[in-house]
Design a protein around this motif. Structure first.
Motif, PDB file in Angstrom:
ATOM      1  N   TYR A 352       1.006  -1.183   0.098  1.00  0.00           N
ATOM      2  CA  TYR A 352      -0.129   0.169  -0.012  1.00  0.00           C
ATOM      3  C   TYR A 352       1.025   1.142  -0.093  1.00  0.00           C
ATOM      4  N   GLN A 353       0.160   2.402  -0.015  1.00  0.00           N
ATOM      5  CA  GLN A 353       1.151   3.567   0.024  1.00  0.00           C
ATOM      6  C   GLN A 353       0.495   4.177   1.083  1.00  0.00           C
ATOM      7  N   ALA A 354       1.298   5.010   1.881  1.00  0.00           N
ATOM      8  CA  ALA A 354       1.167   5.734   3.058  1.00  0.00           C
ATOM      9  C   ALA A 354       2.132   7.273   2.981  1.00  0.00           C
ATOM     10  N   HIS A 355       1.323   8.216   3.512  1.00  0.00           N
ATOM     11  CA  HIS A 355       2.071   9.513   3.316  1.00  0.00           C
ATOM     12  C   HIS A 355       3.158   9.554   4.670  1.00  0.00           C
ATOM     13  N   GLU A 356       4.131  10.029   4.557  1.00  0.00           N
ATOM     14  CA  GLU A 356       4.978  10.127   5.827  1.00  0.00           C
ATOM     15  C   GLU A 356       4.503  10.565   7.063  1.00  0.00           C
ATOM     16  N   THR A 357       3.281  11.277   7.036  1.00  0.00           N
ATOM     17  CA  THR A 357       2.708  11.875   8.365  1.00  0.00           C
ATOM     18  C   THR A 357       1.787  10.847   8.696  1.00  0.00           C
ATOM     19  N   ALA A 358       1.462   9.746   8.101  1.00  0.00           N
ATOM     20  CA  ALA A 358       0.443   8.958   8.414  1.00  0.00           C
ATOM     21  C   ALA A 358       0.870   7.878   9.553  1.00  0.00           C
ATOM     22  N   VAL A 359       0.127   7.516  10.517  1.00  0.00           N
ATOM     23  CA  VAL A 359       0.605   6.331  11.481  1.00  0.00           C
ATOM     24  C   VAL A 359      -0.008   5.108  11.366  1.00  0.00           C
ATOM     25  N   ILE A 360       0.638   4.061  11.111  1.00  0.00           N
ATOM     26  CA  ILE A 360       0.013   2.566  10.977  1.00  0.00           C
ATOM     27  C   ILE A 360       0.461   1.792  12.024  1.00  0.00           C
ATOM     28  N   ASP A 361      -0.245   1.526  12.841  1.00  0.00           N
ATOM     29  CA  ASP A 361      -0.181   0.806  14.000  1.00  0.00           C
ATOM     30  C   ASP A 361       0.348  -0.633  13.809  1.00  0.00           C
ATOM     31  N   PRO A 362       1.109  -1.339  14.479  1.00  0.00           N
ATOM     32  CA  PRO A 362       1.344  -2.749  14.045  1.00  0.00           C
ATOM     33  C   PRO A 362       0.201  -3.500  14.484  1.00  0.00           C
ATOM     34  N   GLY A 363      -0.062  -4.355  13.341  1.00  0.00           N
ATOM     35  CA  GLY A 363      -1.346  -5.449  13.531  1.00  0.00           C
ATOM     36  C   GLY A 363      -2.317  -4.850  12.496  1.00  0.00           C
ATOM     37  N   ALA A 364      -2.099  -3.708  12.087  1.00  0.00           N
ATOM     38  CA  ALA A 364      -3.223  -3.203  10.930  1.00  0.00           C
ATOM     39  C   ALA A 364      -2.838  -3.991   9.531  1.00  0.00           C
ATOM     40  N   GLY A 367      -4.559  -3.425   2.471  1.00  0.00           N
ATOM     41  CA  GLY A 367      -4.695  -4.130   1.112  1.00  0.00           C
ATOM     42  C   GLY A 367      -3.880  -3.547  -0.039  1.00  0.00           C
ATOM     43  N   VAL A 368      -3.498  -4.117  -1.026  1.00  0.00           N
ATOM     44  CA  VAL A 368      -2.661  -3.801  -2.123  1.00  0.00           C
ATOM     45  C   VAL A 368      -3.405  -2.757  -2.990  1.00  0.00           C
ATOM     46  N   GLY A 369      -2.675  -1.420  -3.107  1.00  0.00           N
ATOM     47  CA  GLY A 369      -3.314  -0.425  -3.912  1.00  0.00           C
ATOM     48  C   GLY A 369      -3.993   0.692  -3.275  1.00  0.00           C
ATOM     49  N   SER A 370      -4.186   0.407  -1.897  1.00  0.00           N
ATOM     50  CA  SER A 370      -4.765   1.334  -1.031  1.00  0.00           C
ATOM     51  C   SER A 370      -3.898   2.386  -0.668  1.00  0.00           C
ATOM     52  N   LYS A 371      -4.353   3.696  -0.432  1.00  0.00           N
ATOM     53  CA  LYS A 371      -3.775   4.942  -0.093  1.00  0.00           C
ATOM     54  C   LYS A 371      -4.035   5.628   1.106  1.00  0.00           C
ATOM     55  N   ILE A 372      -3.243   5.664   2.083  1.00  0.00           N
ATOM     56  CA  ILE A 372      -3.342   6.481   3.486  1.00  0.00           C
ATOM     57  C   ILE A 372      -2.796   8.010   3.346  1.00  0.00           C
ATOM     58  N   TRP A 373      -3.487   8.785   3.460  1.00  0.00           N
ATOM     59  CA  TRP A 373      -3.052  10.394   3.187  1.00  0.00           C
ATOM     60  C   TRP A 373      -2.725  11.021   4.498  1.00  0.00           C
ATOM     61  N   HIS A 374      -2.418  12.331   4.185  1.00  0.00           N
ATOM     62  CA  HIS A 374      -1.925  13.087   5.362  1.00  0.00           C
ATOM     63  C   HIS A 374      -2.439  12.949   7.036  1.00  0.00           C
ATOM     64  N   PHE A 375      -1.752  12.687   7.725  1.00  0.00           N
ATOM     65  CA  PHE A 375      -2.019  12.740   9.174  1.00  0.00           C
ATOM     66  C   PHE A 375      -3.120  11.886   9.755  1.00  0.00           C
ATOM     67  N   SER A 376      -3.315  10.640   9.045  1.00  0.00           N
ATOM     68  CA  SER A 376      -4.379   9.841   9.061  1.00  0.00           C
ATOM     69  C   SER A 376      -3.766   8.591  10.194  1.00  0.00           C
ATOM     70  N   HIS A 377      -4.624   8.028  10.941  1.00  0.00           N
ATOM     71  CA  HIS A 377      -4.252   7.139  12.011  1.00  0.00           C
ATOM     72  C   HIS A 377      -4.822   5.766  11.894  1.00  0.00           C
ATOM     73  N   ILE A 378      -4.095   4.733  11.501  1.00  0.00           N
ATOM     74  CA  ILE A 378      -5.128   3.364  11.376  1.00  0.00           C
ATOM     75  C   ILE A 378      -4.552   2.485  12.600  1.00  0.00           C
ATOM     76  N   LEU A 379      -5.452   2.252  13.357  1.00  0.00           N
ATOM     77  CA  LEU A 379      -5.087   1.571  14.882  1.00  0.00           C
ATOM     78  C   LEU A 379      -5.182   0.091  14.489  1.00  0.00           C
ATOM     79  N   SER A 380      -4.487  -0.708  15.320  1.00  0.00           N
ATOM     80  CA  SER A 380      -4.098  -1.976  15.426  1.00  0.00           C
ATOM     81  C   SER A 380      -5.682  -2.879  15.217  1.00  0.00           C
ATOM     82  N   GLY A 381      -5.309  -4.089  14.690  1.00  0.00           N
ATOM     83  CA  GLY A 381      -6.568  -5.094  14.446  1.00  0.00           C
ATOM     84  C   GLY A 381      -7.261  -4.758  13.383  1.00  0.00           C
ATOM     85  N   THR A 382      -7.068  -3.516  12.724  1.00  0.00           N
ATOM     86  CA  THR A 382      -7.859  -2.885  11.482  1.00  0.00           C
ATOM     87  C   THR A 382      -7.604  -3.596  10.171  1.00  0.00           C
ATOM     88  N   THR A 383      -8.567  -4.103   9.368  1.00  0.00           N
ATOM     89  CA  THR A 383      -8.145  -4.416   8.117  1.00  0.00           C
ATOM     90  C   THR A 383      -8.863  -3.670   7.127  1.00  0.00           C
TER      91      THR A 383
END
Length: 546
Positions: A352-364, A367-383
């Motif tokens: 996937y692609q994530a902006h450098e300001t995004a936070v991806i927690d361990p356990g998240a 999927g392929v081709g998904s994009k996470i933009w500025h200052f977003s937060h994906i918490l653990s256990g999320t699919t």
């Protein structure tokens, strides 16, 4: 005691016939399955001691067959391998392992549950020359590896069921991963389509590894001459594995040195040295390895996890190829061990692609081709599924499930208890709740009410979805509405609280129908027909995909 004739080959055409020859030579071939009856009759003449059949089901039902080798088109691998494992057969499957990573993980888990061998046919891992090269790299004979490149070029055989990347590159990627001992973290692929508008004939794939190692794979079936060359550049020496040369010259070691004189690097060239390896047919060695793993219960060198590692790189490269050479980011672990479990393996599963300001927690899991933009937060256990877009300043999780091709716009929080199916659109600043009557002073997370948003629904800007509601398929919630109860499929709702104001098509077009009653309507954008019976709207073309 002679070996048991307990292996069947399913698919005995262009490549499968070589498996037939080698397993027969090892004395273990018990059955040949081929749907081309003309070809099958030829095998009956050549191998009169071997059973033949037209359908894979006959192989699976045969109690004397302990293992199968699958050499059919790649799109059939998942179904055939799964069926074989369910019938308790050990499986060897040709490359590529499967086409979808989720399918690969499912097959690995199934084989582990049943205690069966699952092996992927990355033949060059069994080439005696590559085995020798891998040993040298592991022992440090070449020093720290800085760079690896592989060329696999020829004029034909040109395929139409797969592009050159999937046809030629799996072997090279498998070798590079074996030498690197780690997964790449950044993959970029470019290519050219010359003979067919949608099938790449030439590709170059670049791989960047966490340790600093870099590699590239150049493959083409539009090349004036055959070239099969792997070059490994180490700090002590350089190695060239050229499979087109005579056996004694297939592996040459160049003990070049770089000396520093007056602060400048000066190369010191040396004559190449032949490196001996026992001469043997790689495919036969691979078949022998599978037989030994079945008989002794060993883990194959190229097991399902190794096949999945190669598949991840292929999928990332394909994504990059389809997006004009845009780099794909592959979360990488420090090593690639065949015995990794599914849970351990999740840390580097998807691209996937994530902006450098995004936070991806361990356990998240993204999927392929998904994009996470500025200052977003994906918490653990999320699919999060494939090809999703998560806008700026969004929060998702923990333990949220989001399907494929969803779009979540800026300033949206998707809390625990919310599930989005495929193709859901969440407009800017819309709101989900997960507790019906929250209090700051009283903890009520044990009172979370699940919210389900079904396939294709649109939630307009600044609307609010009160927890416990289900939003039906392709429903449209107007901007600013407050939804307090379930919304039917295809319904248009608006207001505070939201009330149904009409119906919309799957494409979001207003339909000329009453809120309740009987009637028919046609989508003005697509011509799809809709039938209203009472308070239920059905699309007569509902089997078609948008």
């Amino acid at each position: 005691m002679p070996p048991k004739k307990n292996i069947a080959v399913i698919g005995s055409g262009y490549w499968g016939k070589n498996l037939v020859r080698n397993f027969h030579g090892l004395g273990v071939l018990g059955m040949i399955c081929e749907r081309d009856e003309t070809l099958l009759s030829t095998f009956r003449s050549s191998y009169p001691d071997v059973q033949t059949c037209l359908a894979a089901s006959q192989v699976f039902a045969n109690p004397d067959i302990e293992a199968v080798a699958v050499a059919t088109p790649a799109e059939t691998h998942y179904a055939l391998v799964r069926e074989a494992l369910l019938f308790g057969k050990h499986v060897y499957v040709e490359k590529p392992f499967v086409l979808e990573q989720a399918h690969g993980q499912e097959l690995i888990s199934l084989a582990e549950q049943k205690g069966l061998v699952l092996m992927v046919g990355h033949m060059l891992q069994y080439h005696p020359v590559f085995v020798r090269l891998r040993e040298m790299v592991a022992h440090g004979d070449l020093g720290k590896i800085d760079y690896i490149y592989s060329h696999r070029l020829n004029l034909g055989k040109i395929r139409r069921e797969e592009n050159i990347l999937w046809s030629f590159a799996p072997h090279d990627i498998s070798m590079i991963l074996a030498l690197a001992g780690e997964a790449p973290e950044r993959i970029l692929a470019t290519g050219g389509n010359y003979l067919h508008q949608r099938i790449a004939d030439v590709t170059t794939t670049h791989l960047d590894f966490p340790s600093g190692l870099k590699a590239h794979v150049f493959v083409s079936w539009l090349h004036p001459f055959k070239e099969q060359k792997l070059v490994v550049v180490g700090q002590k020496a350089m190695a060239v594995f050229d499979d087109t040369r005579a056996w004694p010259d297939k592996l040459l070691i160049y003990p070049h040195e770089i000396r520093w004189e007056n602060g400048a690097p000066v190369p010191s060239r040396a004559e190449p040295v032949r490196c001996e390896a026992p001469e043997a047919e790689p495919l036969k060695e691979q078949c022998r390895h599978f037989v030994e793993c079945v008989e002794q219960g060993c883990v194959p060198r190229t097991d399902g996890q190794e096949g999945l590692s190669v598949l991840r790189v292929l999928n990332a490269a394909q994504w990059s190829l389809e997006h004009g050479g845009r780099p794909a980011i592959l979360e990488a672990s420090s090593s690639l061990q065949p015995s990794q479990t599914a849970s351990q393996d999740r840390s580097h599963r998807l691209v996937y692609q994530a902006h450098e300001t995004a936070v991806i927690d361990p356990g998240a899991d993204i999927g392929v081709g998904s994009k996470i933009w500025h200052f977003s937060h994906i918490l653990s256990g999320t699919t999060i599924g494939n090809d999703c877009t998560i806008g700026q300043n969004a929060m998702v999780g923990p333990d949220v499930r989001i399907g494929n091709k969803c779009k979540i716009q800026n300033n949206v929080s998707v809390y625990k208890g919310v599930t989005l199916e495929d193709g859901v659109f969440c407009g800017p600043s819309m709101v989900f709740t997960n507790v019906f009557n929250p209090r700051a002073l009283i903890r009520k997370m044990d009172q979370v009410r699940p919210t389900l948003v079904k396939t294709g629904a649109t939630l307009g800007a600044n609307c609010t979805i009160i927890c416990g509601a289900t939003i039906g398929r392709y429903a449209l919630v107007a901007a600013g509405a407050v939804v307090t109860e379930d919304v039917p499929d295809f319904a248009l709702v608006m207001g505070v609280p939201a009330r149904q104001a009409g119906w919309v098509s799957r494409h979001g077009e207003r339909l000329d129908l009453p809120v309740a009653g009987d009637g028919e309507a046609m989508c003005p954008a697509t011509g799809e027909k809709y039938l209203l019976q009472g308070s239920v709207l059905v699309c007569n073309d509902d089997s078609n995909e948008i």
